[in-house]
Design an enzyme around this catalytic site. Structure first.
Site, short mmCIF file in Angstrom:
data_model
loop_
_atom_site.label_atom_id
_atom_site.label_comp_id
_atom_site.label_asym_id
_atom_site.label_seq_id
_atom_site.Cartn_x
_atom_site.Cartn_y
_atom_site.Cartn_z
N GLY A 9 2.54 3.85 -8.40
CA GLY A 9 3.20 2.90 -7.50
C GLY A 9 2.97 1.46 -7.95
O GLY A 9 2.32 1.21 -8.98
N LEU A 11 1.19 -1.17 -6.57
CA LEU A 11 -0.22 -1.60 -6.58
C LEU A 11 -1.05 -0.69 -7.47
O LEU A 11 -1.89 -1.15 -8.25
CB LEU A 11 -0.78 -1.61 -5.15
CG LEU A 11 -2.25 -1.99 -5.02
CD1 LEU A 11 -2.50 -3.42 -5.52
CD2 LEU A 11 -2.72 -1.85 -3.56
N ASP A 34 -0.21 16.37 -4.40
CA ASP A 34 0.40 15.94 -3.14
C ASP A 34 -0.67 15.68 -2.06
O ASP A 34 -1.41 16.58 -1.67
CB ASP A 34 1.35 17.06 -2.70
CG ASP A 34 2.13 16.72 -1.45
OD1 ASP A 34 1.89 15.66 -0.86
OD2 ASP A 34 3.00 17.54 -1.09
N THR A 75 6.42 3.92 1.89
CA THR A 75 6.48 2.47 2.04
C THR A 75 7.86 1.91 2.40
O THR A 75 8.01 0.70 2.55
CB THR A 75 5.99 1.78 0.74
OG1 THR A 75 6.70 2.32 -0.37
CG2 THR A 75 4.51 1.96 0.53
N TYR A 138 6.89 3.01 10.37
CA TYR A 138 6.00 2.72 9.23
C TYR A 138 4.65 2.21 9.75
O TYR A 138 3.59 2.73 9.40
CB TYR A 138 6.66 1.69 8.30
CG TYR A 138 5.74 1.15 7.22
CD1 TYR A 138 5.32 1.95 6.17
CD2 TYR A 138 5.29 -0.18 7.27
CE1 TYR A 138 4.47 1.43 5.19
CE2 TYR A 138 4.45 -0.70 6.29
CZ TYR A 138 4.04 0.12 5.25
OH TYR A 138 3.20 -0.38 4.29
N LYS A 142 1.01 4.12 9.63
CA LYS A 142 -0.08 3.50 8.87
C LYS A 142 -1.29 3.28 9.79
O LYS A 142 -2.44 3.47 9.37
CB LYS A 142 0.35 2.16 8.25
CG LYS A 142 1.36 2.27 7.12
CD LYS A 142 0.81 2.88 5.84
CE LYS A 142 -0.18 2.00 5.11
NZ LYS A 142 -0.63 2.64 3.83
N1 LIG Z 1 4.76 -3.14 -0.68
C1 LIG Z 1 4.37 -3.93 0.30
O1 LIG Z 1 4.98 -4.98 0.58
C2 LIG Z 1 3.14 -3.59 1.10
C3 LIG Z 1 2.75 -4.46 2.14
C4 LIG Z 1 1.61 -4.13 2.88
C5 LIG Z 1 0.89 -2.98 2.59
N2 LIG Z 1 1.31 -2.15 1.61
C6 LIG Z 1 0.52 -0.93 1.35
O2 LIG Z 1 0.01 -1.02 0.04
C7 LIG Z 1 -0.09 0.28 -0.53
C8 LIG Z 1 0.58 0.31 -1.90
O3 LIG Z 1 1.95 -0.05 -1.72
P1 LIG Z 1 2.99 -0.02 -2.92
O4 LIG Z 1 4.08 -0.96 -2.57
O5 LIG Z 1 2.27 -0.13 -4.22
O6 LIG Z 1 3.55 1.47 -2.76
P2 LIG Z 1 4.54 2.29 -3.72
O7 LIG Z 1 4.98 1.46 -4.87
O8 LIG Z 1 5.59 2.89 -2.82
O9 LIG Z 1 3.58 3.43 -4.28
C9 LIG Z 1 3.24 4.58 -3.58
C10 LIG Z 1 3.04 5.70 -4.58
O10 LIG Z 1 2.70 6.91 -3.87
C11 LIG Z 1 3.48 7.98 -4.43
N3 LIG Z 1 3.61 9.12 -3.54
C12 LIG Z 1 4.64 9.40 -2.70
N4 LIG Z 1 4.43 10.59 -2.09
C13 LIG Z 1 3.24 11.06 -2.54
C14 LIG Z 1 2.51 12.25 -2.29
N5 LIG Z 1 2.95 13.17 -1.43
N6 LIG Z 1 1.32 12.42 -2.91
C15 LIG Z 1 0.87 11.48 -3.78
N7 LIG Z 1 1.52 10.34 -4.06
C16 LIG Z 1 2.71 10.13 -3.46
C17 LIG Z 1 4.80 7.30 -4.70
O11 LIG Z 1 5.65 8.07 -5.50
P3 LIG Z 1 7.27 7.85 -5.36
O12 LIG Z 1 7.52 6.40 -5.60
O13 LIG Z 1 7.82 8.73 -6.43
O14 LIG Z 1 7.64 8.27 -3.98
C18 LIG Z 1 4.34 6.01 -5.35
O15 LIG Z 1 4.08 6.19 -6.72
C19 LIG Z 1 0.50 1.24 0.50
O16 LIG Z 1 -0.54 1.79 1.26
C20 LIG Z 1 1.34 0.35 1.39
O17 LIG Z 1 1.46 0.85 2.70
C21 LIG Z 1 2.41 -2.43 0.85
#
Ligand SMILES: NC(=O)c1ccc[n+]([C@@H]2O[C@H](COP(=O)([O-])OP(=O)(O)OC[C@H]3O[C@@H](n4cnc5c(N)ncnc54)[C@H](OP(=O)(O)O)[C@@H]3O)[C@@H](O)[C@H]2O)c1
Length: 316
Positions: A9, A11, A34, A75, A138, A142
């Site tokens: 992902g 981060l 998973d 997300t 969401y 969370k």
């Molecule tokens: N992005 C933001 O603006 C933001 C803001 C505040 C907090 N956060 C938090 O920060 C954290 C990281 O966010 P991010 O934006 O880096 O998230 P992201 O890019 O969506 O990464 C999440 C990763 O988890 C994978 N995933 C999905 N289903 C899964 C499963 N069943 N088992 C294992 N892995 C799985 C996803 O794969 P796929 O992509 O193939 O589904 C993706 O590689 C999250 O906890 C999010 O809630 C994000």
């Protein structure tokens, strides 16, 4: 050794990159292990400590997983409203499974959460101890994930962040850069306040936190590690999406990322007609993490400039 879950992902890939650069022993998994299936997580930990193949840089003595960093999540804020079941599985049940496995193997946990656990009706930075009151699926799922970890184990750091952008992943900075390269004008809401956060800074902070915990010493019964619990980290300062976009435009022009003229116009959330209600004010207080880690947090403008200037900047 650190087990990074969600390593592909936005981060996760930044943390992976920094761990490799710093030569921190780590292994990573994403969807192939998973998080909604506790047996898959357990089976993975069983195989990993007995595996015959291992990255050569990880010594046999380092194969014990003593930290888990969980960056996996559902997300997509808008899609979550319809995809309730999967959002719940990933954001609430997944962290519970991970916490159970962490306890089973005596590993400590860093879990990432969000400003969306608050309703955004406030007008001063949200501190960690304020009651959660999420608006949508969401944020609700969370918040449940946080609760599940807190009930299940003691040795965790939950780090809430907000408005995240990073090099490897779809994010607001890339989306707006592409839009401003293909349109004469863009319209962006100016009535939602928060703080943009660069994944590079957050990843550095997470790794520093783990290092501080690993190096902690006990003097007269008091441990020098930041106490376990909930923390918040974003870049410093606050803005709204419209002002953020204007800065992306200014810096995009400065570093040749935006090659045509584009007018950035403000609008209200009501005018924009968003499908999902988002927090109007989601600035997070960073006082707790600053004090616990003696941090100096860069402003969102400083980090945005570094990001846009960097050669890894490639809007996808
Ligand atoms: N992005 C933001 O603006 C933001 C803001 C505040 C907090 N956060 C938090 O920060 C954290 C990281 O966010 P991010 O934006 O880096 O998230 P992201 O890019 O969506 O990464 C999440 C990763 O988890 C994978 N995933 C999905 N289903 C899964 C499963 N069943 N088992 C294992 N892995 C799985 C996803 O794969 P796929 O992509 O193939 O589904 C993706 O590689 C999250 O906890 C999010 O809630 C994000």
């Amino acid at each position: 050794m650190i087990w990074l879950i969600g390593c592909k992902g936005m981060l996760g890939s930044e943390i992976a990159k920094q761990m490799t650069e710093k030569k921190i022993p780590w292994i990573g998994t994403d969807k192939e292990v998973d998080i909604t299936d506790i047996n898959a997580l357990i089976a993975y930990t069983d195989t990993i400590e007995t595996a015959s193949y291992f990255p050569s840089e990880i010594k046999r003595s380092e194969r014990k997983i003593n930290w888990i960093i969980n960056c996996s999540a559902y997300t997509n804020v808008e899609k979550a409203e319809e995809d309730t079941e999967l959002a719940h599985k990933l954001n609430a049940e997944g962290p519970l499974n991970i916490a159970r496995v962490a306890r089973k193997i005596s590993a400590k946990l860093v879990h990432i959460s969000t400003d969306y656990v608050f309703n955004g009706h406030g007008s001063s930075p949200y501190t960690e101890d304020l009651p959660k009151d999420p608006l949508g699926v969401y944020g609700k799922t969370k918040a449940e994930g946080e609760d599940a970890i807190q009930k299940e184990m003691n040795t965790y750091y939950i780090i809430r962040t907000a408005w995240l952008y990073g090099f490897d992943g779809k994010n607001f900075v890339y989306t707006m850069t592409k839009a401003m390269n293909s349109h004469d004008s863009v319209k962006v809401v100016n009535d939602q306040k928060g703080t943009p956060t660069c994944a590079v800074d957050l990843a550095e902070t997470i790794l520093k936190l783990i290092e501080k915990n690993n190096k902690a010493k006990t003097f007269f019964g008091k441990n020098s590690a930041p106490s376990y619990g909930v923390y918040q980290y974003t870049n410093a300062g606050e803005t709204n999406w419209y002002e953020f976009t204007k800065e992306i435009y200014r810096l995009g022009k400065k570093y040749g990322r935006i090659t045509q003229d584009c007018t950035v116009n403000p609008c209200t959330t009501a005018e924009y007609g968003a499908k999902v209600e988002r927090p109007a004010y989601s600035v997070l207080s960073k006082d707790k993490i600053i004090k616990a880690m003696k941090l100096k947090i860069p402003t969102w403008q400083q980090s945005l400039e570094k990001f846009i200037k960097n050669t890894r900047f490639e809007p996808k």
